[in-house]
Structure formats: C-alpha cells, structure tokens
Design a protein around this motif. Structure first.
Motif, short mmCIF file in Angstrom:
data_model
loop_
_atom_site.label_atom_id
_atom_site.label_comp_id
_atom_site.label_asym_id
_atom_site.label_seq_id
_atom_site.Cartn_x
_atom_site.Cartn_y
_atom_site.Cartn_z
N LYS A 147 6.47 -3.81 10.21
CA LYS A 147 6.05 -4.30 8.90
C LYS A 147 5.03 -5.43 9.02
O LYS A 147 5.12 -6.26 9.93
CB LYS A 147 7.26 -4.83 8.12
N GLN B 143 0.70 -1.81 -4.37
CA GLN B 143 1.35 -0.48 -4.35
C GLN B 143 0.32 0.64 -4.39
O GLN B 143 0.45 1.64 -3.68
CB GLN B 143 2.31 -0.34 -5.54
N CYS C 31 -1.55 0.95 -1.09
CA CYS C 31 -0.71 1.48 -0.02
C CYS C 31 -0.36 2.96 -0.24
O CYS C 31 -0.40 3.76 0.69
CB CYS C 31 0.58 0.65 0.10
N ARG C 32 -0.03 3.30 -1.46
CA ARG C 32 0.38 4.70 -1.73
C ARG C 32 -0.73 5.66 -1.34
O ARG C 32 -0.49 6.71 -0.74
CB ARG C 32 0.72 4.86 -3.22
N TYR D 276 1.30 4.37 2.78
CA TYR D 276 2.13 3.20 3.07
C TYR D 276 2.89 2.78 1.83
O TYR D 276 2.65 3.27 0.73
CB TYR D 276 1.25 2.04 3.57
N SER D 277 3.85 1.85 2.05
CA SER D 277 4.59 1.27 0.93
C SER D 277 4.46 -0.24 0.97
O SER D 277 4.08 -0.82 2.00
CB SER D 277 6.08 1.64 1.00
N SER D 278 4.82 -0.87 -0.16
CA SER D 278 4.75 -2.34 -0.20
C SER D 278 5.83 -2.88 -1.12
O SER D 278 6.36 -2.17 -1.98
CB SER D 278 3.38 -2.78 -0.71
N SER D 279 6.14 -4.14 -0.92
CA SER D 279 7.01 -4.86 -1.85
C SER D 279 6.41 -6.25 -2.05
O SER D 279 5.67 -6.75 -1.19
CB SER D 279 8.43 -4.97 -1.31
N PHE E 14 4.56 -4.84 3.87
CA PHE E 14 3.84 -3.55 3.91
C PHE E 14 4.35 -2.75 5.10
O PHE E 14 4.51 -3.29 6.20
CB PHE E 14 2.34 -3.79 4.07
N ARG F 107 4.62 1.59 6.83
CA ARG F 107 4.20 2.98 6.74
C ARG F 107 5.35 3.83 6.17
O ARG F 107 6.50 3.65 6.56
CB ARG F 107 3.82 3.52 8.12
N GLU F 108 5.00 4.71 5.28
CA GLU F 108 5.99 5.65 4.74
C GLU F 108 6.45 6.59 5.85
O GLU F 108 5.63 7.06 6.65
CB GLU F 108 5.36 6.48 3.62
#
Lengths: 156, 170
Positions: free
Chosen positions: A91, A125, A128-129, A133-136, A150, A152-153
């Motif tokens: 991450k 988001q 990344c999408r 990838y994903s994020s919070s 961040f 990787r999916e």
C-alpha cells in the motif's frame, strides 16, 4: 493630469499558484450539495477524476503507484502542505498533517464546507478505479488532516 | 486534494456537468451564485477605491494566475482596461490532451464580473471574440468617463449577455 497606470506582465515571469481557486471549488461543492444533493458532488468529482486526471490513471496502470506518489508529493510541496508518504506492504500511505487548501481557506477567512474533503475521496477513487487500484481517505471534517491509502485491486 | 494548479480543468468540467443536468441556464445560475458569494473582495475594492480597486484586484489575481497581459488604469479618462494576451485558464484548457473546454467557458468572466460591477454603476464590457485563442479585452468605465469614440484604446467588439439581475436576486 495623472499619467495612466500600466502593469504589463508576461506569463514566463510569474509563478502559477492562485490559491483562491480552492475557495471557488469549495463554493462549487456546497452549491452542488445544496442544489442537487450529495450524489451530484460524487458524480461531478468522479467525472473530474476520470477526465482531468486520465493521464495519471494511465501512468498508474502502466507503472504502479510510484507516479501517484510523485504526483501527490509534487502537489503538496508546491502548496507547502505538511505530509508524509510511506509504503505499508503493497500500500501507498499518505498522511496529511496540514492540508494546504484548508489552511488557505482558513487563513483568508473564506468559506469552508465540511464536505470539501470529499474532493479527495472521490477524485482519488476515480483515478484509482480507472487504473485497477483502490483507495481510501479518512478524515475528520475541518481538521485539515487525513490519511489516504492506495492499493492494487486483487484479480477476481 | 485538487491542487489549485489543477482547478481550471475541474472548473470547466463543472460547467459541463451542470450543463448536462440542466442546460446552459443551469451553468449561468451557478455563475451568478458564485459571483454573489465569492467576489465580495472585488465588490469591496471597486466600491471603496473605484477603478483603482479594480486595478488592485486584477493585479494580484492575474499575477498569481501567471497571465500574459497589459493592464491600464486611466483615472482621468475613467477607464480601466485589461488586454489579455494569453489567458492562463483558457490556454491550459486548449492545451489539454484529456479534456475539451466547456464550449462557453470564457463567458463566466462576463457574467461573474458584470454582476459585481454594473450594480456599482460601472459600464462593463468584455470582448470574447478571440477567446478561443486565449485572448480577450476587458473594459470597465466610470459613468462619467469619456465616450467610446474619445478613447482609441477602447475600440473593442462588444459581447454582452442579458442584463444581470441585482445582487442577491434569485
């Protein structure tokens, strides 16, 4: 008779950094919220992430999280933010100790809406999408601090 | 955070989003709202210092935006003028490879500033005929300023929208 006052400037002689734009964005977020509701804010910011930052998404897709880290570092340094960027396993972790946008809004007495930080949530988001990838982003409204992550999916 | 250096394409996308939701009327409604809510500094400077206040306002904003411009304040003639040789906002949009500028992007400068300055008694005009080259000419005249023909610098093509509503109107 007074001589006319003249100011003649060329772009190359100046630094492009107009922080009051943060104020205009803040008004835009509040306007969308009040006129159309919260979904409009997320729709608009997703659109920004997918279009304005399309080339960043492409770089992340090709090269991983390093271009994103470089992008965030550049933005934060340019605007004098206080932050840390680190890696936790796979991450990318960004801890913002002092958000320069919120600092500017506070310092200049401009409108601050507690929903302003949704810009980070939704734009991250969308970037990344698009890249797989994903994020919070966790924040307390008004603090000017947040933690962004961040990763990787995983393949389904 | 969207950096202030990335705001302009996000601004253009906002106009596009609003247009998709409700057409041009919805975009203009936002511009009017932003003018009323966000341009209090221009209003106060122009109200308190006259055309010198306009000079002060745009000196700072255009310098921070790294514009390429010539700004003239002629107090005797009652005239303030900006010749924008390269608008930093429109230039960035035109150079963007990822987004197309909102087609009527430059019109926001007409609506926002006219709405502040005309209720204060100024004549406001903006020539947007070359805005797709990132160029424009903005003119603010005191009502007691000279007639247009008396000032050769003021020969600009007029582009106007509908008369704005008074400040605070909905």
């Amino acid at each position: 008779m007074a001589e006319p006052r003249v100011l003649d400037r060329q772009a190359k002689d100046q630094l492009y950094l107009h922080r009051d734009f943060h104020g205009a964005l803040c008004y835009a977020i509040r306007y969308l919220d009040e006129r159309f509701g919260a979904q409009a804010v997320s729709e608009y910011l997703t659109r920004v992430g997918e279009t304005v930052f399309a080339s960043l998404s492409d770089r992340i897709q090709r090269q991983g999280l390093e271009p994103l880290a470089e992008h965030i570092q550049h933005v934060m340094e340019q605007e004098n933010g206080r932050f840390q960027i680190s890696r936790e396993n796979d991450k990318l972790v960004v801890v913002v100790h002092e958000c320069p946008a919120i600092s500017h809004l506070r310092r200049t007495g401009q409108l601050y809406t507690e929903r302003f930080c949704e810009t980070t949530v939704w734009v991250n988001q969308a970037i990344c999408r698009r890249a797989g990838y994903s994020s919070s982003c966790t924040y307390l409204p008004g603090q000017g601090r947040c933690v962004q992550k961040f990763w990787r999916e995983k393949a389904p | 955070m969207i950096s202030c250096t990335e705001f302009i394409p996000a601004y253009s996308e906002l106009f596009g989003y609003l247009h998709d939701r409700g057409g041009r009327e919805e975009v203009v409604r936002f511009w009017e709202h932003l003018s009323d809510a966000f341009l209090g500094n221009l209003h106060d400077l122009a109200a308190n210092r006259g055309l010198a206040g306009c000079f002060e306002y745009w000196s700072r904003t255009l310098s921070e935006e790294a514009a390429d411009f010539r700004m003239t304040l002629d107090e005797d003639a009652g005239l303030f003028r900006i010749e924008m040789r390269r608008c930093p906002s429109m230039a960035r949009l035109l150079e963007s490879e990822t987004i197309a500028p909102y087609p009527d992007y430059c019109r926001h400068c007409d609506v926002l500033y006219r709405r502040v300055l005309e209720p204060l008694g100024y004549e406001y005009d903006i020539d947007l005929s070359r805005c797709h080259q990132a160029r424009c000419v903005l003119t603010v005249k005191r009502p007691d300023g000279p007639k247009e023909t008396e000032n050769p610098e003021n020969k600009v093509q007029r582009v106007r929208t509908d008369k704005p509503k008074p400040r605070g109107a909905t």
